[in-house]
Design an enzyme around this catalytic site. Structure first.
Site, PDB file in Angstrom:
ATOM      1  CE1 TYR A 143      -3.160   2.938   0.450  1.00  0.00           C
ATOM      2  CE2 TYR A 143      -3.494   2.304   2.723  1.00  0.00           C
ATOM      3  CZ  TYR A 143      -3.788   3.131   1.662  1.00  0.00           C
ATOM      4  OH  TYR A 143      -4.708   4.139   1.811  1.00  0.00           O
ATOM      5  CB  CYS A 144       0.967   4.285   0.210  1.00  0.00           C
ATOM      6  SG  CYS A 144       1.585   5.977   0.177  1.00  0.00           S
ATOM      7  CG  LEU A 145       5.682   5.893   0.802  1.00  0.00           C
ATOM      8  CD1 LEU A 145       6.578   6.509   1.859  1.00  0.00           C
ATOM      9  CD2 LEU A 145       5.996   6.469  -0.552  1.00  0.00           C
ATOM     10  N   GLY A 194       3.761  -0.280  -1.241  1.00  0.00           N
ATOM     11  CA  GLY A 194       3.586  -0.926  -2.536  1.00  0.00           C
ATOM     12  C   GLY A 194       4.789  -0.741  -3.435  1.00  0.00           C
TER      13      GLY A 194
END
Length: 580
Positions: A317-319, A321
């Protein structure tokens, strides 16, 4: 076995022995005033625009003409409004601008105030369209700063020009202002004390948030690994390992029970593991981006494999990811076949169009921020939160201040808001490498990012990929997330969902009006640009979670007896998530 799991592994990068630097100390002092924004970067942007405008007669003439036109449009409106207060307006706010939505703004003179402001805002937007020759990044910076200054000057922000504030003050005899003063004082005190930005005392981890049953089964100096208890008799043999961003506490994906992605997965027959990142301090200043991969994702994958041998679904998720994609590419390069699938939630792997956050990333800004972080050892939570708030300042700063301090309405608190107030820090070396290697130089997309001395490439990953972008994402714009189609050699199923960076991901099935589009791009198909994809992809009402669940089931083997939980170090939510 228990001793092996509870051992704290001290293998972070060695401390950087750097001599004292006057320049670094100066930048750090300036950064405390500017919130980490480089004055040099701003000055360069403004100087570039000013010099080009100063020598462009056409641009100057156009600006003078448009200013005169806006002025006479406003005069004409005011004259018409004197005869008919409900006359047709000369300009309408943008659809997403809700500052003047209250019916009280339709009365005079407040309607005229709003019209004058909107005309000025429209002229400045035109003025920021610089003549040819101006660096695009510099033009974007100047436009962004102009928008922030205009947001400050909005008549909606001041009691004398906001009819809603005047009406509320008359109705309550000023008690709203009294409540607003105490709300302001409470917020200011919290900021000085370094406390969470909102009162989250009613939300207790393990009781109200992060309530899905589970155990911490591994810990090193950077992560705790949580294994959630199965909720079904049988589970798919391939477990799910979730890598959240280290800029956020992991329980964004395990909020209240009705908003928990983790609970949704375990209730539908999956074994789930979650990484919980340590909240770093100055002592962790030299943890690198490679440490986050090695001690984070790589260590977690190894532990999950020891508990549930075989392949796994990796989710980021986000960073987290972005890091999961790097880890997956490194695994593929080294012929590590433990990856069953890769899911990226609002995560970028190519930063060429990373949205307005790129305004804070150029050589001058990154160097300045490196000096700020080097002096204190980390990027503080308030500095990053301030950058995110500026991206939507009219909603996240000024409208919020009007509601709280002028109208006396305390902010509504719910699980996502409580999580948002529970901020984290980022260590100096890791964040400097992230900004320079990924954001500024885009090394991963260009296949120049090195893991253990050798470059990695996302095209080496052959496991199927599921990627989620959100329509109103200011952190990871969906068109930027979509770029994975041009990098990957695997099948990519892409989802575009309603909502923003957080609310679009925390998107459970239920009564809320949600929608999404989904389509799978076979690795043998020709590339489809994002706008063509959006025009052709299937539309669905409701949450994207069931589509992802169906995709995970198709990528998994038939359910078998649920595995036992590994020996426990501590119950959820663990210790690292409680660090302030």
């Amino acid at each position: 076995m228990m001793e092996q799991r509870t051992e704290i592994i001290n293998v972070a990068s060695p401390s950087l022995s750097e001599p004292p630097s006057f320049d670094r100390a100066m930048d750090a002092a300036i950064g405390k005033v500017t919130g980490g924004v480089s004055p040099t970067a701003l000055a360069l942007a403004y100087l570039d625009c000013a010099l080009h405008v100063s020598k462009s007669i056409d641009t100057q003439a156009d600006l003078i003409t448009s200013a005169a036109s806006a002025y006479w449009r406003f005069v004409d409106y005011c004259l018409r409004a004197c005869a008919d207060p409900d006359c047709e307006t000369c300009i309408e706010p943008e659809a997403r601008d809700k500052r003047f939505a209250d019916n009280l703004w339709q009365t005079q003179p407040f309607r005229a105030y709003a019209q004058g402001f909107l005309l000025a805002q429209d002229w400045w937007a035109r003025a920021m369209t610089a003549p040819p020759g101006v660096d695009k990044h510099h033009q974007d910076v100047v436009t962004f700063v102009a928008r922030q200054l205009l947001d400050v000057a909005s008549p909606a922000n001041f009691p004398a020009t906001n009819p809603a504030i005047i009406a509320q003050t008359l109705k309550e005899g000023g008690r709203n202002l009294q409540r607003g003063f105490w709300l302001w004082l409470n917020d200011w005190t919290r900021a000085l004390d370094g406390a969470p930005s909102a009162d989250i005392s009613d939300y207790v981890l393990g009781r109200d948030l992060a309530t899905t049953p589970g155990e911490v089964v591994f810990r090193n100096e950077l992560i705790e690994l949580i294994q959630y208890a199965p909720q079904t008799e049988k589970t798919h043999p391939e477990p799910i390992l979730i890598t959240p961003a280290w800029i956020m506490k992991y329980y964004i994906l395990d909020l209240s029970p009705e908003n928990s992605l983790v609970r949704y997965l375990v209730e539908n027959g999956f074994t789930v593991f979650m990484i919980s990142w340590k909240n770093p301090t100055a002592a962790d200043r030299d943890l690198s981006l490679e440490d986050y991969r090695r001690l984070g994702v790589d260590a977690a994958v190894s532990q999950v494999a020891s508990i549930a041998p075989g392949k796994l679904h990796l989710v980021g998720y986000c960073l987290g990811g972005t890091l999961a994609a790097i880890a997956a590419a490194a695994m593929a390069r080294d012929r590590d076949d433990r990856l069953q699938s890769l899911t990226l939630l609002a995560a970028q792997t190519d930063f060429t169009e990373a949205g307005e956050l790129t305004l804070f990333v150029d050589e001058a800004q990154v160097t300045f921020l490196e000096n700020v972080m080097a002096e204190q050892g980390y990027l503080d939570a308030w500095q990053m939160a301030g950058a995110f708030q500026l991206l939507r300042s009219s909603d996240l700063i000024w409208s919020k201040m009007v509601r709280s301090y002028w109208l006396g309405e305390p902010p509504a608190m719910f699980d996502l808001m409580a999580w948002n107030a529970d901020a984290t820090r980022m260590p100096y070396k890791m964040h400097a490498e992230y900004l320079r290697k990924l954001f500024l130089n885009n090394e991963f997309a260009q296949e120049k990012y090195f893991v253990e001395g050798r470059p990695v490439a996302l095209r080496d990953v052959r496991a199927p990929i599921f990627a989620v972008g959100t329509e109103r994402d200011h952190v990871a714009p969906w068109r930027s997330v979509y770029k994975i189609h041009a990098q990957a050699s695997a099948d990519v199923t892409f989802v575009l969902t309603s909502g923003g960076h957080n609310a679009g991901v925390v998107n459970p099935p239920g009564p809320k009006k949600r929608r999404h589009q989904i389509a799978t791009h076979d690795d043998l198909q020709a590339y489809v640009d994002p706008d063509a994809w959006r025009a052709a992809a299937a539309h669905h009402e409701g949450s994207w979670w069931p589509c992802w669940l169906e995709w995970l089931e198709e990528c998994s083997s038939a359910p078998v007896a649920a595995p036992k939980t590994a020996p426990s170090i501590a119950p959820t939510p663990g210790a690292y998530v409680l660090e302030r």
